[in-house]
Design a protein around this motif. Sequence first.
Motif, mmCIF file in Angstrom:
data_model
loop_
_atom_site.group_PDB
_atom_site.id
_atom_site.type_symbol
_atom_site.label_atom_id
_atom_site.label_comp_id
_atom_site.label_asym_id
_atom_site.label_seq_id
_atom_site.Cartn_x
_atom_site.Cartn_y
_atom_site.Cartn_z
ATOM 1 N N TYR A 12 39.666 41.981 48.240
ATOM 2 C CA TYR A 12 39.190 41.191 46.473
ATOM 3 C C TYR A 12 38.728 42.423 46.034
ATOM 4 N N PHE A 13 39.224 43.558 46.352
ATOM 5 C CA PHE A 13 39.461 45.452 45.412
ATOM 6 C C PHE A 13 40.946 44.757 44.787
ATOM 7 N N PHE A 14 41.570 45.087 45.629
ATOM 8 C CA PHE A 14 43.076 44.741 45.300
ATOM 9 C C PHE A 14 42.843 43.216 43.899
ATOM 10 N N LYS A 15 42.430 42.386 44.485
ATOM 11 C CA LYS A 15 42.485 41.429 43.173
ATOM 12 C C LYS A 15 41.638 41.429 41.945
ATOM 13 N N ARG A 16 41.132 41.803 41.999
ATOM 14 C CA ARG A 16 40.640 42.512 40.692
ATOM 15 C C ARG A 16 41.038 44.206 40.027
ATOM 16 N N LEU A 17 41.891 44.952 40.889
ATOM 17 C CA LEU A 17 42.692 45.397 40.276
ATOM 18 C C LEU A 17 43.830 44.630 39.335
ATOM 19 N N LEU A 18 44.349 43.617 40.162
ATOM 20 C CA LEU A 18 45.924 42.568 39.540
ATOM 21 C C LEU A 18 44.964 42.078 37.993
ATOM 22 N N LEU A 19 44.032 41.346 38.569
ATOM 23 C CA LEU A 19 43.108 41.298 37.044
ATOM 24 C C LEU A 19 42.776 41.864 35.716
ATOM 25 N N ILE A 65 36.065 48.519 38.009
ATOM 26 C CA ILE A 65 36.522 47.991 39.208
ATOM 27 C C ILE A 65 35.576 49.473 40.450
ATOM 28 N N LEU A 66 35.358 50.555 40.243
ATOM 29 C CA LEU A 66 34.677 50.908 40.991
ATOM 30 C C LEU A 66 33.042 50.350 41.351
ATOM 31 N N GLN A 67 32.970 50.751 39.795
ATOM 32 C CA GLN A 67 31.293 49.541 40.100
ATOM 33 C C GLN A 67 31.657 48.346 40.528
ATOM 34 N N ASP A 68 32.416 47.361 40.643
ATOM 35 C CA ASP A 68 32.493 46.171 41.568
ATOM 36 C C ASP A 68 32.408 45.934 43.388
ATOM 37 N N LEU A 69 33.406 47.064 42.938
ATOM 38 C CA LEU A 69 33.163 47.533 44.958
ATOM 39 C C LEU A 69 32.468 48.433 45.575
ATOM 40 N N ARG A 78 25.531 40.655 51.068
ATOM 41 C CA ARG A 78 25.732 39.128 49.577
ATOM 42 C C ARG A 78 26.134 38.727 48.835
ATOM 43 N N VAL A 79 26.883 39.815 47.853
ATOM 44 C CA VAL A 79 27.569 39.620 46.588
ATOM 45 C C VAL A 79 29.034 39.276 47.206
ATOM 46 N N GLY A 80 29.272 37.918 46.818
ATOM 47 C CA GLY A 80 30.342 37.649 47.370
ATOM 48 C C GLY A 80 31.094 37.665 46.708
ATOM 49 N N TYR A 81 32.507 38.142 47.313
ATOM 50 C CA TYR A 81 34.545 38.471 46.890
ATOM 51 C C TYR A 81 34.516 36.889 46.323
#
Length: 355
Positions: free
Chosen positions: A6-13, A339-343, A351-354
Amino acid sequence: MSRWRYFFKRLLLSIPVLFLVMTLIFVILRMGPLDPVAAILGPDAGAASGNRIREQLGLNQPLWKQYVDYMWSLLTFDLGQSWVVQENRKVTTLLRIFGPRTLWLGFWAILLPLFVGIPLGFYGGLNPNSWGDYLASSGGIIWLAMPNFWLSIMLLMVLRRSDGGGLFGFDWYTFGPNTESIIGSPPLDFFVLTDWASLGVLSVPTGVNFDPTGLFVAIKVILPPAIVLGSASMATELRIGRTAILETINSNYVETAKAKGLPSRVIVWKHVFRNAMIPLLPVITTEAFLLIGGSVIVEVIFNINGIGALFFQAATQGDLPLAGALLFIFTLIIIGLNILQDLLYTILDPRVGYD
Protein backbone atom coordinates in the motif's frame (compact mmCIF):
# COMPACT_ATOMS: atom_id res chain seq x y z
CA MET A 1 -2.83 -5.80 0.20
CA SER A 2 0.04 -5.57 2.68
CA ARG A 3 0.95 -2.33 4.39
CA TRP A 4 4.22 -1.95 2.48
CA ARG A 5 2.54 -2.67 -0.85
CA TYR A 6 0.00 0.00 0.00
CA PHE A 7 2.88 2.35 0.84
CA PHE A 8 4.61 1.79 -2.51
CA LYS A 9 1.31 2.20 -4.33
CA ARG A 10 0.82 5.59 -2.67
CA LEU A 11 4.41 6.45 -3.59
CA LEU A 12 3.77 5.67 -7.27
CA LEU A 13 0.49 7.61 -7.29
CA SER A 14 2.30 10.69 -5.98
CA ILE A 15 4.51 10.87 -9.12
CA PRO A 16 1.79 12.23 -11.49
CA VAL A 17 0.72 14.64 -8.73
CA LEU A 18 4.29 15.92 -8.51
CA PHE A 19 4.46 16.38 -12.32
CA LEU A 20 1.16 18.27 -12.35
CA VAL A 21 2.18 20.60 -9.53
CA MET A 22 5.61 21.26 -11.09
CA THR A 23 3.92 22.12 -14.40
CA LEU A 24 1.54 24.52 -12.66
CA ILE A 25 4.49 26.15 -10.87
CA PHE A 26 6.30 26.62 -14.21
CA VAL A 27 3.22 28.16 -15.85
CA ILE A 28 2.63 30.53 -12.92
CA LEU A 29 6.27 31.66 -12.71
CA ARG A 30 7.14 31.92 -16.40
CA MET A 31 3.83 33.27 -17.70
CA GLY A 32 2.98 35.44 -14.70
CA PRO A 33 3.80 39.13 -14.10
CA LEU A 34 7.21 38.47 -12.50
CA ASP A 35 10.07 39.99 -14.54
CA PRO A 36 13.54 39.06 -13.25
CA VAL A 37 15.25 41.28 -15.85
CA ALA A 38 13.50 44.38 -14.52
CA ALA A 39 14.42 43.32 -10.96
CA ILE A 40 18.10 42.92 -11.91
CA LEU A 41 18.53 46.07 -14.02
CA GLY A 42 16.02 48.41 -12.38
CA PRO A 43 13.42 50.65 -14.03
CA ASP A 44 15.95 52.78 -15.97
CA ALA A 45 17.58 49.92 -17.90
CA GLY A 46 17.74 50.13 -21.69
CA ALA A 47 16.39 47.63 -24.19
CA ALA A 48 19.89 46.44 -25.16
CA SER A 49 20.82 45.63 -21.57
CA GLY A 50 17.51 43.87 -21.08
CA ASN A 51 18.00 41.69 -24.18
CA ARG A 52 21.53 40.83 -23.07
CA ILE A 53 20.33 39.68 -19.62
CA ARG A 54 17.45 37.73 -21.15
CA GLU A 55 19.91 35.96 -23.43
CA GLN A 56 22.17 35.11 -20.46
CA LEU A 57 19.27 33.77 -18.38
CA GLY A 58 17.86 31.74 -21.27
CA LEU A 59 14.55 33.60 -21.27
CA ASN A 60 14.73 34.10 -25.07
CA GLN A 61 14.56 30.36 -25.67
CA PRO A 62 11.27 28.73 -26.72
CA LEU A 63 8.91 28.09 -23.83
CA TRP A 64 8.84 24.32 -24.39
CA LYS A 65 12.65 24.17 -24.13
CA GLN A 66 12.55 26.20 -20.92
CA TYR A 67 9.93 23.77 -19.58
CA VAL A 68 12.02 20.68 -20.44
CA ASP A 69 15.15 22.22 -18.85
CA TYR A 70 13.15 23.24 -15.77
CA MET A 71 11.63 19.76 -15.27
CA TRP A 72 14.91 17.95 -15.88
CA SER A 73 16.78 20.20 -13.45
CA LEU A 74 14.27 19.64 -10.63
CA LEU A 75 13.99 15.89 -11.22
CA THR A 76 17.80 15.60 -11.02
CA PHE A 77 17.79 17.91 -7.94
CA ASP A 78 19.84 20.51 -9.78
CA LEU A 79 18.10 23.48 -8.15
CA GLY A 80 20.20 26.05 -10.00
CA GLN A 81 21.31 29.50 -8.88
CA SER A 82 19.57 32.58 -7.57
CA TRP A 83 19.15 35.35 -10.15
CA VAL A 84 18.16 38.31 -7.98
CA VAL A 85 17.96 37.79 -4.17
CA GLN A 86 21.44 36.24 -3.74
CA GLU A 87 22.83 36.63 -7.24
CA ASN A 88 24.82 33.66 -8.60
CA ARG A 89 24.65 31.73 -5.31
CA LYS A 90 23.51 28.12 -5.51
CA VAL A 91 20.01 27.40 -4.20
CA THR A 92 21.37 24.41 -2.25
CA THR A 93 23.80 26.75 -0.46
CA LEU A 94 20.92 29.09 0.44
CA LEU A 95 18.89 26.12 1.72
CA ARG A 96 21.78 25.14 4.02
CA ILE A 97 21.96 28.70 5.38
CA PHE A 98 18.25 29.57 5.68
CA GLY A 99 16.76 26.08 6.18
CA PRO A 100 17.83 25.42 9.81
CA ARG A 101 16.10 28.61 11.03
CA THR A 102 12.77 27.56 9.50
CA LEU A 103 13.19 24.00 10.81
CA TRP A 104 13.85 25.38 14.31
CA LEU A 105 10.72 27.57 14.07
CA GLY A 106 8.59 24.72 12.68
CA PHE A 107 9.82 22.30 15.35
CA TRP A 108 8.63 24.52 18.19
CA ALA A 109 5.46 25.58 16.35
CA ILE A 110 4.46 21.90 16.03
CA LEU A 111 5.67 20.92 19.50
CA LEU A 112 3.55 23.54 21.33
CA PRO A 113 0.19 22.39 19.86
CA LEU A 114 1.06 18.73 20.45
CA PHE A 115 1.96 19.20 24.11
CA VAL A 116 -0.55 21.95 24.94
CA GLY A 117 -3.53 21.71 22.57
CA ILE A 118 -4.06 17.93 22.59
CA PRO A 119 -3.69 17.47 26.39
CA LEU A 120 -6.10 20.37 27.04
CA GLY A 121 -8.58 18.88 24.56
CA PHE A 122 -8.33 15.46 26.19
CA TYR A 123 -8.76 17.06 29.62
CA GLY A 124 -11.90 18.87 28.43
CA GLY A 125 -13.30 15.66 26.91
CA LEU A 126 -12.66 13.63 30.08
CA ASN A 127 -14.14 16.39 32.29
CA PRO A 128 -17.02 17.79 30.18
CA ASN A 129 -18.99 20.81 31.38
CA SER A 130 -16.52 21.53 34.19
CA TRP A 131 -14.90 24.93 34.82
CA GLY A 132 -11.64 23.58 33.40
CA ASP A 133 -13.47 22.43 30.27
CA TYR A 134 -15.16 25.83 29.84
CA LEU A 135 -11.85 27.64 30.33
CA ALA A 136 -9.97 25.42 27.84
CA SER A 137 -12.77 25.50 25.23
CA SER A 138 -13.25 29.27 25.38
CA GLY A 139 -9.47 29.75 25.23
CA GLY A 140 -9.36 27.60 22.12
CA ILE A 141 -12.07 29.66 20.42
CA ILE A 142 -10.22 32.90 21.25
CA TRP A 143 -6.87 31.56 19.98
CA LEU A 144 -8.53 30.32 16.76
CA ALA A 145 -10.13 33.72 16.13
CA MET A 146 -6.81 35.59 16.17
CA PRO A 147 -5.05 35.69 12.75
CA ASN A 148 -1.28 35.25 12.70
CA PHE A 149 -0.37 38.74 11.48
CA TRP A 150 -2.54 40.45 14.15
CA LEU A 151 -1.32 38.18 16.94
CA SER A 152 2.30 38.80 15.87
CA ILE A 153 1.88 42.57 16.13
CA MET A 154 0.09 42.36 19.50
CA LEU A 155 2.71 40.01 20.95
CA LEU A 156 5.58 42.20 19.73
CA MET A 157 3.92 45.27 21.24
CA VAL A 158 3.45 43.58 24.65
CA LEU A 159 6.98 42.15 24.77
CA ARG A 160 8.61 45.41 23.69
CA ARG A 161 6.71 47.37 26.36
CA SER A 162 8.07 44.97 28.97
CA ASP A 163 11.53 46.54 28.54
CA GLY A 164 12.54 47.73 32.03
CA GLY A 165 9.46 46.13 33.64
CA GLY A 166 6.12 46.56 31.90
CA LEU A 167 2.47 45.93 32.67
CA PHE A 168 3.05 42.34 33.72
CA GLY A 169 5.97 43.08 36.01
CA PHE A 170 8.68 41.27 34.09
CA ASP A 171 11.20 42.23 31.46
CA TRP A 172 11.23 39.81 28.51
CA TYR A 173 14.70 41.00 27.49
CA THR A 174 16.21 39.87 30.81
CA PHE A 175 13.75 37.04 31.58
CA GLY A 176 15.97 33.97 31.47
CA PRO A 177 19.01 34.48 29.23
CA ASN A 178 19.55 38.11 28.20
CA THR A 179 18.64 39.04 24.62
CA GLU A 180 19.14 42.40 22.94
CA SER A 181 16.19 42.07 20.57
CA ILE A 182 12.93 40.12 20.41
CA ILE A 183 13.09 39.86 16.62
CA GLY A 184 15.77 38.42 14.38
CA SER A 185 17.16 35.01 13.51
CA PRO A 186 17.73 32.57 16.38
CA PRO A 187 21.42 31.77 17.02
CA LEU A 188 21.78 28.09 16.14
CA ASP A 189 25.48 27.70 16.85
CA PHE A 190 24.84 26.02 20.23
CA PHE A 191 25.44 22.62 18.61
CA VAL A 192 28.47 22.34 16.32
CA LEU A 193 30.17 19.25 14.95
CA THR A 194 33.87 19.96 15.31
CA ASP A 195 35.67 16.82 14.11
CA TRP A 196 34.96 14.23 11.46
CA ALA A 197 36.42 10.80 10.80
CA SER A 198 36.49 9.18 7.39
CA LEU A 199 35.13 5.61 7.08
CA GLY A 200 35.70 4.89 3.40
CA VAL A 201 33.08 6.82 1.45
CA LEU A 202 31.33 7.96 4.63
CA SER A 203 32.32 10.62 7.17
CA VAL A 204 31.05 10.38 10.75
CA PRO A 205 31.19 13.11 13.42
CA THR A 206 33.62 12.45 16.25
CA GLY A 207 33.62 15.82 18.02
CA VAL A 208 30.70 17.92 19.30
CA ASN A 209 30.63 21.40 20.83
CA PHE A 210 27.41 21.98 22.82
CA ASP A 211 26.59 25.30 24.51
CA PRO A 212 23.57 25.04 26.92
CA THR A 213 23.32 28.84 27.29
CA GLY A 214 23.18 29.20 23.51
CA LEU A 215 20.37 26.63 23.42
CA PHE A 216 18.28 28.64 25.91
CA VAL A 217 18.88 31.84 23.93
CA ALA A 218 17.78 30.10 20.71
CA ILE A 219 14.61 28.83 22.44
CA LYS A 220 13.82 32.26 23.90
CA VAL A 221 14.23 34.01 20.53
CA ILE A 222 12.04 31.49 18.67
CA LEU A 223 9.33 31.15 21.34
CA PRO A 224 7.17 34.24 20.42
CA PRO A 225 7.00 33.46 16.66
CA ALA A 226 6.46 29.76 17.43
CA ILE A 227 3.51 30.61 19.71
CA VAL A 228 2.01 32.75 16.94
CA LEU A 229 2.60 30.13 14.24
CA GLY A 230 1.28 27.27 16.35
CA SER A 231 -1.67 29.13 17.90
CA ALA A 232 -4.27 28.17 15.28
CA SER A 233 -3.06 24.55 15.27
CA MET A 234 -3.18 24.44 19.07
CA ALA A 235 -6.78 25.67 19.14
CA THR A 236 -7.89 23.28 16.39
CA GLU A 237 -6.28 20.26 18.03
CA LEU A 238 -7.82 21.25 21.38
CA ARG A 239 -11.36 21.38 19.99
CA ILE A 240 -11.09 18.23 17.84
CA GLY A 241 -9.33 16.34 20.67
CA ARG A 242 -12.18 17.22 23.05
CA THR A 243 -14.82 16.11 20.54
CA ALA A 244 -12.94 12.88 19.76
CA ILE A 245 -12.71 11.98 23.46
CA LEU A 246 -16.43 12.68 24.00
CA GLU A 247 -17.40 10.50 21.01
CA THR A 248 -15.03 7.71 22.02
CA ILE A 249 -15.93 7.62 25.69
CA ASN A 250 -19.62 7.12 24.85
CA SER A 251 -19.00 4.29 22.35
CA ASN A 252 -20.22 0.72 22.83
CA TYR A 253 -16.79 -0.88 23.31
CA VAL A 254 -16.00 1.53 26.16
CA GLU A 255 -19.33 0.67 27.79
CA THR A 256 -18.45 -3.03 27.37
CA ALA A 257 -15.05 -2.45 28.98
CA LYS A 258 -16.76 -0.70 31.92
CA ALA A 259 -19.21 -3.61 32.26
CA LYS A 260 -16.26 -6.02 32.44
CA GLY A 261 -14.99 -4.08 35.42
CA LEU A 262 -11.79 -2.71 33.89
CA PRO A 263 -10.23 0.14 35.88
CA SER A 264 -10.88 3.63 34.51
CA ARG A 265 -7.15 4.19 34.00
CA VAL A 266 -6.90 1.12 31.74
CA ILE A 267 -10.02 2.10 29.77
CA VAL A 268 -8.72 5.62 29.16
CA TRP A 269 -5.15 4.68 28.18
CA LYS A 270 -5.91 1.48 26.26
CA HIS A 271 -9.23 2.21 24.56
CA VAL A 272 -10.05 5.93 24.64
CA PHE A 273 -6.76 7.72 23.85
CA ARG A 274 -5.71 5.50 20.93
CA ASN A 275 -9.09 5.72 19.19
CA ALA A 276 -9.33 9.45 19.89
CA MET A 277 -6.02 9.94 18.05
CA ILE A 278 -7.51 8.62 14.77
CA PRO A 279 -9.47 11.79 13.87
CA LEU A 280 -6.57 13.92 15.20
CA LEU A 281 -3.94 12.41 12.89
CA PRO A 282 -5.13 14.04 9.62
CA VAL A 283 -5.63 17.29 11.54
CA ILE A 284 -2.01 17.27 12.76
CA THR A 285 -0.58 16.59 9.29
CA THR A 286 -2.92 19.15 7.73
CA GLU A 287 -1.75 21.72 10.25
CA ALA A 288 1.80 21.00 9.10
CA PHE A 289 0.75 22.22 5.63
CA LEU A 290 -0.56 25.43 7.16
CA LEU A 291 2.68 25.92 9.07
CA ILE A 292 4.59 25.97 5.76
CA GLY A 293 2.44 28.78 4.41
CA GLY A 294 2.15 30.60 7.73
CA SER A 295 5.89 30.64 8.27
CA VAL A 296 6.24 33.11 5.38
CA ILE A 297 4.17 35.77 7.21
CA VAL A 298 5.63 35.08 10.66
CA GLU A 299 9.24 35.06 9.44
CA VAL A 300 8.78 38.38 7.67
CA ILE A 301 7.16 40.04 10.73
CA PHE A 302 9.72 38.64 13.21
CA ASN A 303 12.62 39.26 10.80
CA ILE A 304 13.70 35.60 10.80
CA ASN A 305 15.83 34.95 7.76
CA GLY A 306 14.42 31.51 7.09
CA ILE A 307 13.08 29.79 4.00
CA GLY A 308 9.70 31.53 4.36
CA ALA A 309 11.28 35.00 4.24
CA LEU A 310 13.57 33.83 1.41
CA PHE A 311 10.56 32.65 -0.62
CA PHE A 312 8.80 35.99 0.01
CA GLN A 313 11.82 37.87 -1.39
CA ALA A 314 12.13 35.49 -4.35
CA ALA A 315 8.43 35.78 -5.21
CA THR A 316 8.30 39.57 -4.96
CA GLN A 317 11.62 40.22 -6.74
CA GLY A 318 11.08 37.83 -9.65
CA ASP A 319 13.81 35.35 -8.74
CA LEU A 320 12.28 32.55 -10.81
CA PRO A 321 14.78 29.71 -10.16
CA LEU A 322 14.82 30.34 -6.41
CA ALA A 323 11.02 30.65 -6.11
CA GLY A 324 10.53 27.54 -8.28
CA ALA A 325 13.06 25.49 -6.31
CA LEU A 326 11.48 26.46 -2.97
CA LEU A 327 7.98 25.63 -4.25
CA PHE A 328 9.37 22.29 -5.43
CA ILE A 329 10.76 21.62 -1.93
CA PHE A 330 7.42 22.64 -0.35
CA THR A 331 5.60 20.27 -2.74
CA LEU A 332 7.88 17.37 -1.84
CA ILE A 333 7.30 18.02 1.87
CA ILE A 334 3.52 18.11 1.44
CA ILE A 335 3.44 14.92 -0.66
CA GLY A 336 5.73 13.20 1.86
CA LEU A 337 3.47 14.26 4.75
CA ASN A 338 0.42 12.94 2.88
CA ILE A 339 2.04 9.54 2.39
CA LEU A 340 3.18 9.46 6.03
CA GLN A 341 -0.35 10.36 7.15
CA ASP A 342 -1.89 7.48 5.18
CA LEU A 343 0.69 5.06 6.55
CA LEU A 344 0.14 6.14 10.17
CA TYR A 345 -3.60 5.92 9.63
CA THR A 346 -3.34 2.21 8.80
CA ILE A 347 -1.16 1.65 11.88
CA LEU A 348 -3.55 3.40 14.26
CA ASP A 349 -6.67 1.85 12.76
CA PRO A 350 -6.13 -1.53 11.04
CA ARG A 351 -9.76 -1.44 9.88
CA VAL A 352 -8.76 1.20 7.33
CA GLY A 353 -8.62 -0.56 3.97
CA TYR A 354 -5.54 -0.48 1.78
CA ASP A 355 -7.54 -0.48 -1.51
